[in-house]
Design an enzyme around this catalytic site. Structure first.
Site, PDB file in Angstrom:
ATOM      1  N   ASP A   2       0.988  -1.488  -0.432  1.00 47.04           N
ATOM      2  CA  ASP A   2      -0.259   0.056   0.118  1.00 47.04           C
ATOM      3  C   ASP A   2       0.792   1.271  -0.356  1.00 47.04           C
ATOM      4  O   ASP A   2       2.248   0.732   0.055  1.00 47.04           O
ATOM      5  CB  ASP A   2      -0.726  -0.097   0.917  1.00 47.04           C
ATOM      6  CG  ASP A   2      -1.897   0.442   0.854  1.00 47.04           C
ATOM      7  OD1 ASP A   2      -2.053   1.806   0.107  1.00 47.04           O
ATOM      8  OD2 ASP A   2      -3.008   0.556   1.904  1.00 47.04           O
ATOM      9  N   TRP A   3       0.013   2.754  -0.359  1.00 45.06           N
ATOM     10  CA  TRP A   3       0.996   3.497  -0.327  1.00 45.06           C
ATOM     11  C   TRP A   3       1.458   4.187   0.881  1.00 45.06           C
ATOM     12  O   TRP A   3       1.565   4.905   1.880  1.00 45.06           O
ATOM     13  CB  TRP A   3       0.110   4.524  -1.073  1.00 45.06           C
ATOM     14  CG  TRP A   3       0.264   4.835  -2.484  1.00 45.06           C
ATOM     15  CD1 TRP A   3       0.021   5.861  -3.073  1.00 45.06           C
ATOM     16  CD2 TRP A   3      -0.198   3.623  -3.546  1.00 45.06           C
ATOM     17  NE1 TRP A   3       0.871   4.979  -4.513  1.00 45.06           N
ATOM     18  CE2 TRP A   3       0.320   3.978  -5.163  1.00 45.06           C
ATOM     19  CE3 TRP A   3      -0.188   2.166  -3.257  1.00 45.06           C
ATOM     20  CZ2 TRP A   3       0.381   3.087  -5.702  1.00 45.06           C
ATOM     21  CZ3 TRP A   3      -0.270   1.129  -3.339  1.00 45.06           C
ATOM     22  CH2 TRP A   3      -0.900   2.124  -5.477  1.00 45.06           C
TER      23      TRP A   3
END
Ligand code: BGC
Length: 741
Positions: free
Chosen positions: A280-281
């Site tokens: 995920d970011w």
């Protein structure tokens, strides 16, 4: 026609179907064949995918390989022009292809060609209980991803709605692993049939926003296997998803994106996942652990300087390169990651002469959005047939509430869409009513706080109208339906409870419509209002869908995919005080008793149970028989029963099948959803419904055996219109214990 596993072999079929339908044509792609050289094997579409992957890998330099395992902008990985590897574009999201940002900042790019169809939220899709609509949803997303030149789309979300206050619950399908799995599989198939890879997320334990970046989620093995993993397992084994996003939190002490147990052992080992795992970011925190823990592509780390060079500081960039050069990490580790990155590219025909081009913002896509919105809305209360409204008997309609006019498409973070228009509830009602009645609008409240005039004006309008429609609920503000923060309680904000009470006091014909992802507390006014409809965030055509339901052009057929508790403390994560965790850890103390499983076991009366939803017609269930075997793919048993529309309108009913194990050797929930079917019937029409039950439907996960055990013994098969409204049941004896993976 789906073609997920080996797309090259299915290409002629795709060509036939697509061109035959005459809807879209195939796009010719540039072929990177160096002048004077024979066509390399990886460009030969007659070769098996793995041979092409290995051939291309063998031609890549160390630096080119490293470039494939980390981002080079907010939503891309780098191209290798020499070999014809294009820059790979990735985008959100679940409700429509996100507008273009960056590439090196989060600001909108200002492009004019990045509008997309804004679909209903995934919580709305969950409430349709219609797997064909999940496939149609995914198909729209896939087509639009291609038309926008995206290679991987960050959807769907199949995390379990564990707490009703989770800020992203509107992006989640629901609280039940079986329902999430069935819808998730078809969504992914829809996306991937368009030469785009789906990225199912967030693997695993992204069940709240509070503390998500660092919190350690802990649960028993059985709970992990039976509640949180099944939708991902189905995405891998059945839908052959090509990408998985690791969640932000830790599970049992290791970050999800490179959690050795979750990724190396379960996902890639046991389930045989051949695709890529991306972070995920900002969900990567180390080089060595990430590289060895199974992370294949590092995305979105927040960089100090907003330019391309900053991406070389990623954990899987220069530092990974050094580790390989100095033999700190083996080349085979990198090669495995690059293979996993290349497979979805081949599967999506990136290296082939033609690739499906998709289509954007078409009338068909908008029609699909509307159909999903119509099937998602859940009629929760309808005393004395307050709904549907008959427009020819009305002279005035007072529409009240900020949500009647508020635009919600922008959403927040990855869940927003740049839509060409948005039909609000007021637009939809006005367009349907036309000049046949006088429609007035008053806000009734303001998100900016107390203006008593607003309340007074709304009350005055309601008093004079034949009917008042209050469009209440939440929005995407912080601490409501928004990424990054959970809600702080279950109540409606902005004094809406008092507003509804005042409106219904002057006009007993008050219809309440809720625009929200999750449940809200309804107690303060539910007994007084005759009708309540959950409308969700329902996409760009949502206002039309709503009006058609309110005025009887569409018969509601949605059912709740989450339990609506009377109060927050009734729901398991809050009853046991585990939320939001202590000293950085949250143990899922409720175990298997998530959602309705908890309410059943503890005998707590919910406001509205899982699976509940009314219709303008009535359905009768009869003649249940559970017979051994039957159907296709060798089910263990098949439940057959008759469903009859006993009312005077056409309508659709979701028939739900729950299993109860009479005498299990390990404790099991009172009932578990293991099948459902949505059936449309004309008035008086009867259909025999058949629901097959495979081995897994009877099984629990036994950690001691590391497998799924369907124990010999007696089961009760229950068929219901909701989890609390069981209409039929029958016994089934499983003669022999069956153990499976
Ligand atoms: C979200 C993901 C999303 C990503 C990129 C993250 O904050 O958790 O769901 O795909 O941002 O926008």
């Amino acid at each position: 026609m789906k073609c997920i596993v080996d797309i090259p072999r299915c290409l002629p079929i795709i060509l036939g179907v697509v061109l035959g339908a005459g809807t879209i044509s195939l796009k010719a792609q540039a072929q990177p064949v160096p002048a004077g050289e024979p066509t390399p094997l990886y460009l030969d579409t007659n070769q098996p995918m793995e041979a092409r992957v290995n051939d291309l890998l063998g031609r890549m330099t160390l630096e080119e390989k490293i470039a494939q395992v980390h981002a080079d902008s907010k939503f891309s990985t780098a191209a290798v022009p020499r070999l014809g590897i294009p820059r790979r574009w990735i985008d959100d999201g679940p409700h429509g292809v996100r507008e273009d940002v960056g590439p090196y900042s989060w600001n909108p790019s200002g492009h004019t060609d990045d509008y997309a169809t804004w679909m209903p939220a995934l919580s709305a899709l969950g409430s349709t209980w219609n797997v064909d609509l999940a496939a149609a949803f995914g198909d729209v997303i896939g087509q639009e991803s291609r038309a926008r030149n995206k290679d991987i789309i960050l959807a769907p979300i199949v995390d379990i709605a564990r707490t009703p206050i989770c800020g992203r619950i509107y992006e989640y399908l629901g609280e039940d692993p079986y329902l999430n799995a069935r819808l998730g599989v078809r969504y992914i198939e829809g996306v991937q049939s368009n030469d785009v890879a789906a990225c199912v997320k967030h693997f695993a334990g992204n069940n709240q926003e509070e503390g998500r970046g660092t919190i350690n989620m802990d649960m028993d093995e059985r709970v992990l296997r039976e509640i949180y993993l099944p939708p991902f397992e189905a995405a891998v084994k059945e839908a052959h998803v090509w990408a998985v996003m690791g969640a932000y939190p830790k599970v049992r002490g290791e970050y999800c994106a490179y959690n050795n147990y979750l990724i190396n052992q379960v996902l890639k080992g046991e389930w045989g996942f051949p695709g890529l795992v991306m972070s995920d970011w900002g969900g990567t925190h180390s080089t060595r652990e990430a590289a060895l823990g199974g992370l294949d592509v590092e995305m979105g780390t927040l960089v100090g300087s907003e330019d391309q060079s900053a991406y070389t500081n990623f954990f899987l960039a220069a530092r990974f390169l050094d580790a390989i050069r100095t033999n700190g990490i083996l080349m085979s580790v990198l090669d495995d990651k690059v293979r996993r990155s290349l497979r979805p590219m081949f599967a999506s025909h990136i290296f082939d002469p033609v690739r499906l081009p998709g289509a954007l913002n078409t009338p068909e896509h908008r029609a699909t959005a509307q159909r999903i919105a119509e099937e998602s809305m859940v009629l929760l209360k309808n005393d004395n047939q307050a709904l549907p409204l008959n427009v020819s008997n009305l002279t005035s309609v007072a529409v009240i509430g900020e949500n009647a006019v508020r635009h919600n498409a922008a959403g927040f973070f990855g869940a927003g869409v740049k839509t060409m228009y948005e039909v609000t509830p007021l637009d939809g009602i006005e367009q349907l009513v036309g000049t046949r009645a006088n429609v007035t609008y008053s806000a009734g409240y303001s998100r900016f706080g107390g203006d008593s005039n607003l309340v007074e004006r709304a009350v005055a309008a309601a008093r004079q109208a034949d009917v008042a429609i209050v469009v209440a609920g939440l929005n995407h503000s912080r601490h409501q339906d928004d990424e990054g923060w959970d809600r702080t309680d279950l109540r409606l904000p902005y004094g809406q409870d008092e507003l509804i009470q005042k409106i219904v006091a002057v006009n007993p014909r008050t219809i309440v419509v809720l625009v929200s992802g999750p449940a809200v507390e309804l107690g303060p006014w539910l007994a007084q209002v005759p009708a309540l409809l959950q409308a969700h965030y329902s996409g760009m055509e949502g206002g039309h869908a709503l009006a058609r339901i309110l005025f009887g052009q569409v018969n509601p057929s949605g059912k709740l995919a989450v339990t609506y508790p009377k109060q927050l403390s009734d729901s398991p994560a809050h009853a046991l005080g585990t939320y939001p965790g202590t000293n950085g850890t949250l143990f899922y103390k409720e175990g298997l008793l998530v959602g309705y499983r908890w309410f059943d076991a503890k005998k707590i009366e919910p406001e509205f149970p899982f699976g509940f939803g009314l219709s303008y017609t009535t359905f009768e269930y009869s003649n249940l028989k559970v017979v051994p075997g039957g159907g296709t793919n060798g089910p263990v048993a098949t439940a057959e029963f008759d469903l009859t529309n006993t009312g005077s309108r056409a309508g659709a009913e979701v028939a739900e099948l729950y299993i109860h194990h009479n005498n299990p050797s390990l404790p099991r929930p009172v009932k578990e959803l293991k099948g459902f079917k949505k059936i449309s019937l004309n008035p008086g029409e009867k259909q025999t419904v058949s629901i097959p039950l495979n081995q897994r439907a009877f099984a629990f996960y036994d950690p001691a055996k590391a497998g799924w055990v369907a124990e010999a013994g007696d089961y009760k098969i229950e068929i219901g219109s909701s989890s609390k409204d069981i209409r039929l049941d029958d016994g089934f004896h499983l003669a022999q214990t069956l153990v499976g993976k």
